[in-house]
Design a protein around this motif. Structure first.
Motif, mmCIF file in Angstrom:
data_model
loop_
_atom_site.group_PDB
_atom_site.id
_atom_site.type_symbol
_atom_site.label_atom_id
_atom_site.label_comp_id
_atom_site.label_asym_id
_atom_site.label_seq_id
_atom_site.Cartn_x
_atom_site.Cartn_y
_atom_site.Cartn_z
ATOM 1 N N ILE A 133 0.849 -1.193 0.000
ATOM 2 C CA ILE A 133 0.000 0.000 0.000
ATOM 3 C C ILE A 133 0.886 1.245 0.000
ATOM 4 C CG2 ILE A 133 -1.683 1.333 1.336
ATOM 5 C CD1 ILE A 133 -2.726 -1.457 2.367
ATOM 6 N N ALA A 134 1.894 1.258 0.853
ATOM 7 C CA ALA A 134 2.756 2.432 1.017
ATOM 8 C C ALA A 134 3.552 2.765 -0.238
ATOM 9 C CB ALA A 134 3.694 2.219 2.193
ATOM 10 N N GLU A 135 3.820 1.786 -1.096
ATOM 11 C CA GLU A 135 4.619 2.087 -2.282
ATOM 12 C C GLU A 135 3.898 3.032 -3.245
ATOM 13 O OE1 GLU A 135 5.506 -1.804 -3.820
ATOM 14 O OE2 GLU A 135 3.728 -1.834 -5.094
ATOM 15 N N LEU A 136 2.619 3.264 -3.038
ATOM 16 C CA LEU A 136 1.874 4.219 -3.863
ATOM 17 C C LEU A 136 2.104 5.666 -3.422
ATOM 18 C CD1 LEU A 136 -1.474 2.252 -4.104
ATOM 19 C CD2 LEU A 136 0.197 2.594 -5.942
ATOM 20 N N TYR A 137 2.779 5.848 -2.295
ATOM 21 C CA TYR A 137 2.992 7.170 -1.716
ATOM 22 C C TYR A 137 4.393 7.694 -2.027
ATOM 23 C CZ TYR A 137 -1.332 6.631 0.871
ATOM 24 O OH TYR A 137 -2.658 6.469 1.193
ATOM 25 N N ALA A 138 4.506 9.023 -2.046
ATOM 26 C CA ALA A 138 5.811 9.667 -2.218
ATOM 27 C C ALA A 138 6.650 9.446 -0.959
ATOM 28 C CB ALA A 138 5.611 11.163 -2.464
ATOM 29 N N ARG B 219 6.705 7.624 3.636
ATOM 30 C CA ARG B 219 6.186 6.363 3.096
ATOM 31 C C ARG B 219 6.256 5.260 4.151
ATOM 32 N NH1 ARG B 219 9.379 5.053 -1.646
ATOM 33 N NH2 ARG B 219 8.055 6.530 -2.718
ATOM 34 N N ALA B 220 7.342 5.217 4.910
ATOM 35 C CA ALA B 220 7.467 4.219 5.985
ATOM 36 C C ALA B 220 6.378 4.418 7.039
ATOM 37 C CB ALA B 220 8.849 4.295 6.621
ATOM 38 N N VAL C 250 3.398 5.538 6.431
ATOM 39 C CA VAL C 250 2.153 5.033 5.835
ATOM 40 C C VAL C 250 2.043 3.522 6.072
ATOM 41 C CG1 VAL C 250 0.878 4.680 3.673
ATOM 42 C CG2 VAL C 250 2.027 6.869 4.111
ATOM 43 N N ALA C 251 3.133 2.800 5.836
ATOM 44 C CA ALA C 251 3.125 1.351 6.088
ATOM 45 C C ALA C 251 2.847 1.073 7.560
ATOM 46 C CB ALA C 251 4.459 0.733 5.658
ATOM 47 N N ASP C 252 3.464 1.857 8.449
ATOM 48 C CA ASP C 252 3.241 1.669 9.877
ATOM 49 C C ASP C 252 1.787 1.938 10.251
ATOM 50 O OD1 ASP C 252 4.305 1.225 12.642
ATOM 51 O OD2 ASP C 252 3.525 3.268 12.866
ATOM 52 N N HIS C 253 1.165 2.920 9.630
ATOM 53 C CA HIS C 253 -0.254 3.202 9.867
ATOM 54 C C HIS C 253 -1.093 1.956 9.596
ATOM 55 C CE1 HIS C 253 -4.212 5.116 9.651
ATOM 56 N NE2 HIS C 253 -4.375 4.427 8.530
ATOM 57 N N HIS C 254 -0.858 1.324 8.461
ATOM 58 C CA HIS C 254 -1.657 0.155 8.081
ATOM 59 C C HIS C 254 -1.348 -1.056 8.969
ATOM 60 C CE1 HIS C 254 -3.866 1.879 4.778
ATOM 61 N NE2 HIS C 254 -2.775 2.573 4.514
ATOM 62 N N ARG C 255 -0.109 -1.212 9.381
ATOM 63 C CA ARG C 255 0.241 -2.287 10.324
ATOM 64 C C ARG C 255 -0.428 -2.065 11.680
ATOM 65 N NH1 ARG C 255 5.218 -2.119 7.861
ATOM 66 N NH2 ARG C 255 5.994 -0.534 9.276
ATOM 67 N N THR C 256 -0.370 -0.833 12.165
ATOM 68 C CA THR C 256 -0.951 -0.494 13.466
ATOM 69 C C THR C 256 -2.466 -0.664 13.447
ATOM 70 O OG1 THR C 256 0.850 1.066 13.852
ATOM 71 C CG2 THR C 256 -1.102 1.304 15.235
ATOM 72 N N LEU C 257 -3.100 -0.210 12.382
ATOM 73 C CA LEU C 257 -4.554 -0.367 12.238
ATOM 74 C C LEU C 257 -4.935 -1.845 12.229
ATOM 75 C CD1 LEU C 257 -7.381 0.805 11.727
ATOM 76 C CD2 LEU C 257 -6.795 0.892 9.295
#
Length: 138
Positions: free
Chosen positions: A24-29, A55-56, A58-65
């Protein structure tokens, strides 16, 4: 289809499919103007609502959620997507059960995304964060 709409559709499809947070995060700057924290900068009972900027993050957001909610109980409905050049707004509703409390929340949202050079550079969510916070509170 515009590049903005294509990026938004890819983001939503990855989230719905339960893609890995890094995917998911790879879509972000590399640097992101990220806001998922209204009305305050941080909700102590909601671990995924806090300032982010990379970007890192963003990945942490999705892991935490994912760690804070019950697998298989997420619901999301997108009711509309508006695109104007590099900007898109996604309207919808989400529901989920908080793992720690067993409480369920439902929140309508508007997600404002801005895409530049094929990457998301702005991610602002306007949602009922107080309803989410109430479900997370013991």
């Amino acid at each position: 289809m515009s590049a903005t709409r294509q990026t938004v559709d890819t983001l939503l499809s990855r989230i719905v499919a339960g893609a890995a947070p890094e995917r998911i995060a790879e879509l972000y700057a590399d640097q992101v103007d990220w806001q998922v924290n209204w009305p305050s900068t941080e909700h102590l009972d909601v671990p995924w609502i806090r300032p982010r900027s990379t970007r890192a993050d963003v990945a942490d957001h999705h892991r935490t959620l994912a760690a804070a909610t019950v697998p298989g109980q997420a619901e999301a409905t997108v009711t509309g997507i508006l695109v104007d050049g590099p900007d898109a707004v996604v309207f919808g509703q989400v529901a989920q059960t908080v793992r720690r409390t067993g409480k369920r929340f439902t929140a309508r949202f508007a997600l404002h995304l801005t895409v530049a050079d094929g990457r998301i550079v702005r991610h602002h969510v306007y949602e009922d964060s107080l309803a989410i916070e109430a479900a997370c509170r013991s």
